[in-house]
Write a protein that holds these residues in place. Structure first.
Motif, PDB file in Angstrom:
ATOM      1  N   MET A   1     -29.190 -70.389 -82.910  1.00 20.85           N
ATOM      2  CA  MET A   1     -29.325 -70.266 -81.455  1.00 20.85           C
ATOM      3  C   MET A   1     -30.751 -70.467 -80.997  1.00 20.85           C
ATOM      4  N   GLY A   2     -31.677 -70.258 -81.902  1.00 19.42           N
ATOM      5  CA  GLY A   2     -33.031 -70.676 -81.605  1.00 19.42           C
ATOM      6  C   GLY A   2     -33.912 -69.673 -80.900  1.00 19.42           C
ATOM      7  N   HIS A   3     -33.418 -68.511 -80.556  1.00 12.34           N
ATOM      8  CA  HIS A   3     -34.235 -67.530 -79.845  1.00 12.34           C
ATOM      9  C   HIS A   3     -34.053 -66.168 -80.483  1.00 12.34           C
ATOM     10  N   ALA A   4     -35.147 -65.533 -80.852  1.00 10.39           N
ATOM     11  CA  ALA A   4     -35.087 -64.221 -81.488  1.00 10.39           C
ATOM     12  C   ALA A   4     -34.426 -63.217 -80.558  1.00 10.39           C
ATOM     13  N   GLY A   5     -33.510 -62.454 -81.106  1.00  8.58           N
ATOM     14  CA  GLY A   5     -32.842 -61.424 -80.322  1.00  8.58           C
ATOM     15  C   GLY A   5     -31.528 -61.856 -79.722  1.00  8.58           C
ATOM     16  N   ASP A   6     -31.292 -63.188 -79.603  1.00  8.39           N
ATOM     17  CA  ASP A   6     -30.039 -63.651 -79.020  1.00  8.39           C
ATOM     18  C   ASP A   6     -28.835 -63.205 -79.835  1.00  8.39           C
ATOM     19  N   GLU A   7     -29.029 -63.081 -81.181  1.00 10.92           N
ATOM     20  CA  GLU A   7     -27.905 -62.717 -82.036  1.00 10.92           C
ATOM     21  C   GLU A   7     -27.337 -61.349 -81.678  1.00 10.92           C
ATOM     22  N   GLU A   8     -28.099 -60.535 -80.950  1.00 11.94           N
ATOM     23  CA  GLU A   8     -27.588 -59.242 -80.523  1.00 11.94           C
ATOM     24  C   GLU A   8     -26.570 -59.393 -79.395  1.00 11.94           C
ATOM     25  N   LEU A   9     -26.603 -60.515 -78.690  1.00 13.93           N
ATOM     26  CA  LEU A   9     -25.792 -60.684 -77.488  1.00 13.93           C
ATOM     27  C   LEU A   9     -24.818 -61.843 -77.584  1.00 13.93           C
ATOM     28  N   TRP A  10     -25.193 -62.911 -78.253  1.00 12.60           N
ATOM     29  CA  TRP A  10     -24.366 -64.120 -78.301  1.00 12.60           C
ATOM     30  C   TRP A  10     -24.258 -64.587 -79.735  1.00 12.60           C
ATOM     31  N   LYS A  11     -23.029 -64.731 -80.213  1.00  7.37           N
ATOM     32  CA  LYS A  11     -22.809 -65.167 -81.585  1.00  7.37           C
ATOM     33  C   LYS A  11     -21.750 -66.264 -81.603  1.00  7.37           C
ATOM     34  N   VAL A  12     -22.059 -67.361 -82.254  1.00  5.90           N
ATOM     35  CA  VAL A  12     -21.055 -68.367 -82.566  1.00  5.90           C
ATOM     36  C   VAL A  12     -20.725 -68.158 -84.041  1.00  5.90           C
ATOM     37  N   LEU A  13     -19.616 -67.515 -84.309  1.00 11.40           N
ATOM     38  CA  LEU A  13     -19.259 -67.149 -85.673  1.00 11.40           C
ATOM     39  C   LEU A  13     -18.708 -68.334 -86.448  1.00 11.40           C
ATOM     40  N   ILE A  14     -17.990 -69.201 -85.753  1.00 10.09           N
ATOM     41  CA  ILE A  14     -17.478 -70.431 -86.362  1.00 10.09           C
ATOM     42  C   ILE A  14     -17.706 -71.559 -85.368  1.00 10.09           C
ATOM     43  N   GLU A  15     -18.508 -72.525 -85.747  1.00  7.26           N
ATOM     44  CA  GLU A  15     -18.824 -73.634 -84.866  1.00  7.26           C
ATOM     45  C   GLU A  15     -17.566 -74.452 -84.560  1.00  7.26           C
ATOM     46  N   PRO A  16     -17.502 -75.076 -83.378  1.00  9.58           N
ATOM     47  CA  PRO A  16     -16.323 -75.872 -83.025  1.00  9.58           C
ATOM     48  C   PRO A  16     -15.955 -76.911 -84.082  1.00  9.58           C
ATOM     49  N   ALA A  17     -16.950 -77.547 -84.682  1.00  5.17           N
ATOM     50  CA  ALA A  17     -16.675 -78.586 -85.680  1.00  5.17           C
ATOM     51  C   ALA A  17     -16.045 -78.025 -86.946  1.00  5.17           C
ATOM     52  N   ASP A  18     -16.217 -76.717 -87.178  1.00  3.29           N
ATOM     53  CA  ASP A  18     -15.685 -76.091 -88.389  1.00  3.29           C
ATOM     54  C   ASP A  18     -14.344 -75.403 -88.161  1.00  3.29           C
ATOM     55  N   ARG A  19     -13.800 -75.495 -86.967  1.00  2.00           N
ATOM     56  CA  ARG A  19     -12.519 -74.876 -86.671  1.00  2.00           C
ATOM     57  C   ARG A  19     -11.376 -75.826 -87.025  1.00  2.00           C
ATOM     58  N   PRO A  20     -10.165 -75.295 -87.199  1.00  2.00           N
ATOM     59  CA  PRO A  20      -9.033 -76.157 -87.586  1.00  2.00           C
ATOM     60  C   PRO A  20      -8.787 -77.278 -86.580  1.00  2.00           C
ATOM     61  N   THR A  21      -8.310 -78.396 -87.078  1.00  2.62           N
ATOM     62  CA  THR A  21      -7.950 -79.519 -86.207  1.00  2.62           C
ATOM     63  C   THR A  21      -6.461 -79.498 -85.875  1.00  2.62           C
ATOM     64  N   GLU A  22      -5.725 -78.581 -86.506  1.00  2.56           N
ATOM     65  CA  GLU A  22      -4.315 -78.391 -86.200  1.00  2.56           C
ATOM     66  C   GLU A  22      -3.964 -76.923 -86.446  1.00  2.56           C
ATOM     67  N   LYS A  23      -2.836 -76.501 -85.923  1.00  4.75           N
ATOM     68  CA  LYS A  23      -2.408 -75.115 -86.045  1.00  4.75           C
ATOM     69  C   LYS A  23      -2.093 -74.806 -87.513  1.00  4.75           C
ATOM     70  N   MET A  24      -2.674 -73.698 -88.009  1.00  2.00           N
ATOM     71  CA  MET A  24      -2.589 -73.368 -89.427  1.00  2.00           C
ATOM     72  C   MET A  24      -1.663 -72.176 -89.708  1.00  2.00           C
ATOM     73  N   ASN A  25      -0.879 -71.736 -88.734  1.00  2.00           N
ATOM     74  CA  ASN A  25      -0.001 -70.584 -88.931  1.00  2.00           C
ATOM     75  C   ASN A  25       1.337 -70.829 -88.248  1.00  2.00           C
ATOM     76  N   ASP A  26       2.261 -69.904 -88.429  1.00  2.00           N
ATOM     77  CA  ASP A  26       3.593 -70.035 -87.833  1.00  2.00           C
ATOM     78  C   ASP A  26       3.776 -69.128 -86.618  1.00  2.00           C
ATOM     79  N   ILE A  27       2.661 -68.673 -86.041  1.00  2.00           N
ATOM     80  CA  ILE A  27       2.730 -67.789 -84.874  1.00  2.00           C
ATOM     81  C   ILE A  27       3.210 -68.569 -83.652  1.00  2.00           C
ATOM     82  N   ASP A  28       4.167 -68.007 -82.937  1.00  2.00           N
ATOM     83  CA  ASP A  28       4.652 -68.618 -81.693  1.00  2.00           C
ATOM     84  C   ASP A  28       3.688 -68.218 -80.571  1.00  2.00           C
TER      85      ASP A  28
END
Length: 209
Positions: free
Chosen positions: A1-28
């Protein structure tokens, strides 16, 4: 994020590029309930047809509202403590992929659903500070902060309510304002209303200085 202290308020835990490209479960996800587990600081995802608990997810305290994205993929929740969680329902086990704290007293979050702007933005409102914030719809990055006191951010003045625990929120907002607006003045300098004259309540007038 590039700014000290931001991690206390804003977190990107999984970047958009690293998220599934299709549904990975059977949840309706078209028939899924988000149920607040208030004191535990969690939500339970429950199948609307079988009432099976599909997942229990840590959130902010006392989630007040849950909102589904226009695509149906993401669930946005906000706790009364001002913490917003963005939950990816496509993951094998749904989990938070981004979160941000937008204040210390909040109630509502929503995503853009207007045609052409679907899920481009997210918005959340806070009672304290009295404002709403506009965020990136993929990462919850702060894009704009708007005071609901009727004044633009760098000119607002607040009544001196208790400020405990708010400093990191205000610091991030001040930094965002400076970067977005190019204003070198720190709005934190104007958080308190100038001292008001003491009132002689018996005589209905101001006491002499």
């Amino acid at each position: 994020m590039g700014h000290a202290g931001d991690e206390e308020l804003w977190k990107v835990l999984i970047e958009p590029a690293d998220r599934p490209t299709e549904k990975m479960n059977d949840i309706d996800i078209d028939n899924l309930m988000s149920v607040t587990l208030r004191d535990a600081g969690q939500i339970a995802l429950i199948d609307g047809g079988t009432y099976e608990i599909k997942s229990v997810i840590d959130t902010g305290y006392a989630v007040h509202i849950s909102r589904i994205s226009a695509s149906g993929r993401y669930l946005f929740v906000i706790g009364r403590d001002g913490l917003v969680n963005m939950i990816d329902l496509w993951m094998e086990t749904p989990q938070t992929v981004a979160q941000i704290k937008i204040g210390i007293e909040a109630r509502s979050v929503e995503t853009s659903k207007y045609r052409g702007y679907e899920d481009k933005f997210a918005i959340a409102g806070a009672y304290w500070p009295p404002q709403y914030v506009i965020m990136d719809g993929d990462t919850l990055e702060l894009l704009k902060i708007v005071s609901t006191r009727g004044m633009i951010y760098d000119e607002q003045t607040y009544h001196p309510e208790p400020m405990r625990g708010l400093d990191p929120v205000l610091a991030l907002q001040a930094r965002v304002h400076r970067e977005r607006e190019g204003d070198g003045e720190d709005p934190l300098r104007r958080l308190h209303r100038p001292e008001e004259p003491q009132i002689d309540r018996d005589r209905g007038g101001a006491l002499p200085a």
